[in-house]
Design a protein around this motif. Structure first.
Motif, PDB file in Angstrom:
ATOM      1  N   ILE A  49      -8.353 -43.681  54.631  1.00 48.72           N
ATOM      2  CA  ILE A  49      -6.745 -44.075  54.068  1.00 48.72           C
ATOM      3  C   ILE A  49      -5.973 -43.464  54.853  1.00 48.72           C
ATOM      4  N   PRO A  50      -6.256 -41.551  55.369  1.00 49.52           N
ATOM      5  CA  PRO A  50      -5.477 -41.849  57.117  1.00 49.52           C
ATOM      6  C   PRO A  50      -5.607 -42.239  57.938  1.00 49.52           C
ATOM      7  N   GLU A  51      -7.042 -42.415  57.998  1.00 50.10           N
ATOM      8  CA  GLU A  51      -7.759 -43.188  59.688  1.00 50.10           C
ATOM      9  C   GLU A  51      -7.260 -44.582  59.036  1.00 50.10           C
ATOM     10  N   GLU A  52      -6.810 -45.081  58.022  1.00 50.95           N
ATOM     11  CA  GLU A  52      -7.375 -46.937  58.193  1.00 50.95           C
ATOM     12  C   GLU A  52      -5.767 -47.882  58.272  1.00 50.95           C
ATOM     13  N   VAL A  53      -4.784 -46.288  57.693  1.00 47.18           N
ATOM     14  CA  VAL A  53      -3.132 -46.756  57.831  1.00 47.18           C
ATOM     15  C   VAL A  53      -2.637 -47.859  58.652  1.00 47.18           C
ATOM     16  N   ASP A  54      -3.083 -47.846  59.811  1.00 45.14           N
ATOM     17  CA  ASP A  54      -2.777 -48.108  61.097  1.00 45.14           C
ATOM     18  C   ASP A  54      -2.841 -49.279  61.026  1.00 45.14           C
ATOM     19  N   HIS A  55      -4.475 -49.636  60.489  1.00 44.90           N
ATOM     20  CA  HIS A  55      -4.349 -51.215  60.538  1.00 44.90           C
ATOM     21  C   HIS A  55      -4.059 -52.574  59.254  1.00 44.90           C
ATOM     22  N   LEU A  56      -3.426 -51.627  58.244  1.00 43.26           N
ATOM     23  CA  LEU A  56      -3.446 -52.282  56.836  1.00 43.26           C
ATOM     24  C   LEU A  56      -1.697 -52.346  57.535  1.00 43.26           C
ATOM     25  N   ASP A  57      -1.526 -53.842  56.378  1.00 42.23           N
ATOM     26  CA  ASP A  57      -0.127 -54.469  56.895  1.00 42.23           C
ATOM     27  C   ASP A  57       1.079 -53.470  56.136  1.00 42.23           C
ATOM     28  N   SER A  58       2.424 -52.829  56.336  1.00 36.76           N
ATOM     29  CA  SER A  58       3.266 -52.647  55.329  1.00 36.76           C
ATOM     30  C   SER A  58       3.781 -53.648  55.089  1.00 36.76           C
ATOM     31  N   SER A  59       4.329 -54.610  54.928  1.00 35.23           N
ATOM     32  CA  SER A  59       5.070 -55.764  55.096  1.00 35.23           C
ATOM     33  C   SER A  59       4.030 -56.837  53.164  1.00 35.23           C
ATOM     34  N   LYS A  60       2.961 -56.206  53.375  1.00 36.45           N
ATOM     35  CA  LYS A  60       2.378 -56.728  52.179  1.00 36.45           C
ATOM     36  C   LYS A  60       2.294 -56.129  51.499  1.00 36.45           C
ATOM     37  N   GLU A  61       1.536 -57.113  49.904  1.00 38.04           N
ATOM     38  CA  GLU A  61       1.819 -55.937  48.293  1.00 38.04           C
ATOM     39  C   GLU A  61       0.382 -56.108  48.298  1.00 38.04           C
ATOM     40  N   TYR A  62       0.133 -54.620  48.066  1.00 35.47           N
ATOM     41  CA  TYR A  62      -1.359 -53.549  47.481  1.00 35.47           C
ATOM     42  C   TYR A  62      -1.481 -53.457  46.226  1.00 35.47           C
ATOM     43  N   VAL A  63      -2.599 -53.392  45.945  1.00 41.03           N
ATOM     44  CA  VAL A  63      -2.737 -52.878  44.804  1.00 41.03           C
ATOM     45  C   VAL A  63      -3.942 -52.009  44.441  1.00 41.03           C
ATOM     46  N   MET A  64      -3.908 -50.641  44.387  1.00 40.59           N
ATOM     47  CA  MET A  64      -4.806 -49.708  45.471  1.00 40.59           C
ATOM     48  C   MET A  64      -5.683 -49.579  43.455  1.00 40.59           C
ATOM     49  N   VAL A  65      -7.266 -49.709  43.845  1.00 40.85           N
ATOM     50  CA  VAL A  65      -7.926 -49.444  42.426  1.00 40.85           C
ATOM     51  C   VAL A  65      -8.882 -48.120  42.601  1.00 40.85           C
ATOM     52  N   CYS A  66      -9.590 -47.132  41.610  1.00 41.39           N
ATOM     53  CA  CYS A  66     -10.031 -46.380  41.806  1.00 41.39           C
ATOM     54  C   CYS A  66     -10.608 -46.585  39.949  1.00 41.39           C
ATOM     55  N   ARG A  67     -11.489 -45.550  39.401  1.00 41.66           N
ATOM     56  CA  ARG A  67     -12.240 -45.419  38.434  1.00 41.66           C
ATOM     57  C   ARG A  67     -11.703 -45.514  37.381  1.00 41.66           C
ATOM     58  N   SER A  68     -10.410 -44.948  37.664  1.00 35.14           N
ATOM     59  CA  SER A  68      -9.323 -44.487  36.440  1.00 35.14           C
ATOM     60  C   SER A  68      -8.220 -44.418  36.384  1.00 35.14           C
TER      61      SER A  68
END
Length: 103
Positions: A49-68
């Motif tokens: 995530i820290p290295e990918e954060v610059d490739h994400l658009d902060s104006s979009k809505e995100y849903v974060m998912v993992c196992r639990s």
């Protein structure tokens, strides 16, 4: 810190059915996503995530998912600290997801 919303599996299924403009990010490890991912989800392991954060658009809505829901909350808190405002953490994660899977 920004508010991180909790989204239920049912709410996410409804949002996807309605083609709501949101980005689902699965932060599980490679061997976990091999067991199936939510359709349309983008796979970014938590550690990347820290290295990918610059490739994400902060104006979009995100849903974060993992196992639990724990690692995805960590990812949500990290993005929130980086200035992202529209964050949802999937309550119960993939353990609760009963919808379609893609492999």
């Amino acid at each position: 810190m920004n508010q991180i919303n909790v989204m239920t599996v049912g709410e996410l299924e409804k949002a996807l059915d309605e083609n709501r403009d949101l980005v689902v990010i699965d932060v599980r490890e490679n061997e976990e996503v091999a067991q199936g991912m939510i359709p349309t989800a983008k796979h970014i392991p938590l550690g990347q995530i820290p290295e990918e954060v610059d490739h994400l658009d902060s104006s979009k809505e995100y849903v974060m998912v993992c196992r639990s829901g724990k690692r995805s909350m960590n990812a949500s808190e990290y993005l929130s600290a980086k200035g992202f405002h529209k964050l949802n953490n999937l309550e119960g994660g993939m353990l609760d997801w009963k919808g379609e899977l893609v492999f």
